[in-house]
Design a protein around this motif. Sequence first.
Motif, PDB file in Angstrom:
ATOM      1  N   GLU A  84      22.454 -68.395 -23.253  1.00 25.64           N
ATOM      2  CA  GLU A  84      22.941 -69.870 -22.675  1.00 25.64           C
ATOM      3  C   GLU A  84      24.428 -69.459 -21.947  1.00 25.64           C
ATOM      4  O   GLU A  84      24.789 -69.796 -21.064  1.00 25.64           O
ATOM      5  CB  GLU A  84      23.162 -70.647 -23.929  1.00 25.64           C
ATOM      6  N   HIS A  85      25.294 -68.474 -22.699  1.00 29.02           N
ATOM      7  CA  HIS A  85      26.678 -68.206 -22.346  1.00 29.02           C
ATOM      8  C   HIS A  85      26.420 -67.635 -20.763  1.00 29.02           C
ATOM      9  O   HIS A  85      27.157 -67.972 -19.859  1.00 29.02           O
ATOM     10  CB  HIS A  85      27.015 -67.118 -23.092  1.00 29.02           C
ATOM     11  N   THR A  90      26.881 -68.231 -14.836  1.00 25.17           N
ATOM     12  CA  THR A  90      26.230 -68.127 -13.580  1.00 25.17           C
ATOM     13  C   THR A  90      26.428 -69.303 -12.997  1.00 25.17           C
ATOM     14  O   THR A  90      26.660 -69.557 -11.687  1.00 25.17           O
ATOM     15  CB  THR A  90      25.024 -67.242 -13.600  1.00 25.17           C
ATOM     16  N   THR A  91      25.703 -70.503 -13.428  1.00 20.40           N
ATOM     17  CA  THR A  91      25.893 -71.733 -12.760  1.00 20.40           C
ATOM     18  C   THR A  91      27.433 -72.172 -12.476  1.00 20.40           C
ATOM     19  O   THR A  91      27.431 -72.761 -11.654  1.00 20.40           O
ATOM     20  CB  THR A  91      25.317 -72.763 -13.881  1.00 20.40           C
ATOM     21  N   THR A  92      28.284 -71.795 -13.370  1.00 21.63           N
ATOM     22  CA  THR A  92      29.753 -72.210 -13.089  1.00 21.63           C
ATOM     23  C   THR A  92      30.250 -71.373 -11.904  1.00 21.63           C
ATOM     24  O   THR A  92      30.793 -72.033 -10.661  1.00 21.63           O
ATOM     25  CB  THR A  92      30.655 -71.503 -14.069  1.00 21.63           C
ATOM     26  N   ILE A  95      28.674 -73.206  -8.831  1.00 21.51           N
ATOM     27  CA  ILE A  95      29.072 -74.404  -8.381  1.00 21.51           C
ATOM     28  C   ILE A  95      30.394 -74.325  -7.720  1.00 21.51           C
ATOM     29  O   ILE A  95      30.742 -74.925  -6.724  1.00 21.51           O
ATOM     30  CB  ILE A  95      29.283 -75.250  -9.652  1.00 21.51           C
ATOM     31  N   PHE A  96      31.330 -73.582  -8.316  1.00 22.81           N
ATOM     32  CA  PHE A  96      32.638 -73.224  -7.524  1.00 22.81           C
ATOM     33  C   PHE A  96      32.736 -72.563  -6.418  1.00 22.81           C
ATOM     34  O   PHE A  96      33.292 -72.921  -5.625  1.00 22.81           O
ATOM     35  CB  PHE A  96      33.369 -72.515  -8.798  1.00 22.81           C
ATOM     36  N   SER A  97      31.290 -71.827  -6.207  1.00 23.19           N
ATOM     37  CA  SER A  97      31.173 -71.075  -4.883  1.00 23.19           C
ATOM     38  C   SER A  97      30.918 -72.222  -3.887  1.00 23.19           C
ATOM     39  O   SER A  97      31.448 -72.321  -2.587  1.00 23.19           O
ATOM     40  CB  SER A  97      30.277 -69.989  -4.806  1.00 23.19           C
ATOM     41  N   ALA A 127      32.444 -80.857 -12.055  1.00 23.44           N
ATOM     42  CA  ALA A 127      31.059 -80.351 -12.747  1.00 23.44           C
ATOM     43  C   ALA A 127      31.156 -78.819 -13.030  1.00 23.44           C
ATOM     44  O   ALA A 127      30.819 -78.368 -14.043  1.00 23.44           O
ATOM     45  CB  ALA A 127      29.978 -80.606 -11.886  1.00 23.44           C
ATOM     46  N   GLY A 128      31.709 -77.985 -12.230  1.00 26.84           N
ATOM     47  CA  GLY A 128      32.185 -76.645 -12.773  1.00 26.84           C
ATOM     48  C   GLY A 128      32.994 -76.539 -13.931  1.00 26.84           C
ATOM     49  O   GLY A 128      32.704 -75.564 -14.686  1.00 26.84           O
TER      50      GLY A 128
END
Length: 161
Positions: A84-85, A90-92, A95-97, A127-128
């Motif tokens: 989960e971490h 990776t999602t973070t 999103i910021f990218s 969201a990020g």
Amino acid sequence: MNELPEFFRTEVYHPLFVHFPIVLLLIATLFKIVSLWSKKVTYSEGGSILLILGVISVWIAVYTGDQADGIVSRQLCDPTVLKEHENLATTTAWIFSMALVLDLLLRYVESFRKKSAYYIVALLMLAGSVTLTLAGHHGAELVYQQAAGVNVPSEDCSEFN
């Protein structure tokens, strides 16, 4: 067996680098939100610079986390927290990218300069920041509840004499 010195252990690099994107990206988000209502260009410019540095550092943190995964995952009681971490981190990063790409388009492509696009950048960064905070929480769980990557000394600490 001769172990590598502490400096060369790959799992040590992740906690060294992971704190940079936390600070850079959260402050960048704050600057970008303030820039929506402020007439000062400083907030927008500063937010963009912090966003660039934050995106670079978040990908370094993801990479070093992947390097540490093989060592840390072998000693966890609940490896689902690690997964989960990793997913949240990776999602973070993505999103910021995406926010960075849109921010650069706003800066350099005239046709993208619409007020709504600035709000989209801020919303992406918000969201990020949420996924970043959740990833950090899971990282703290790994370290403080499961002792991920932590060297637990012997009871008498004889290895330090």
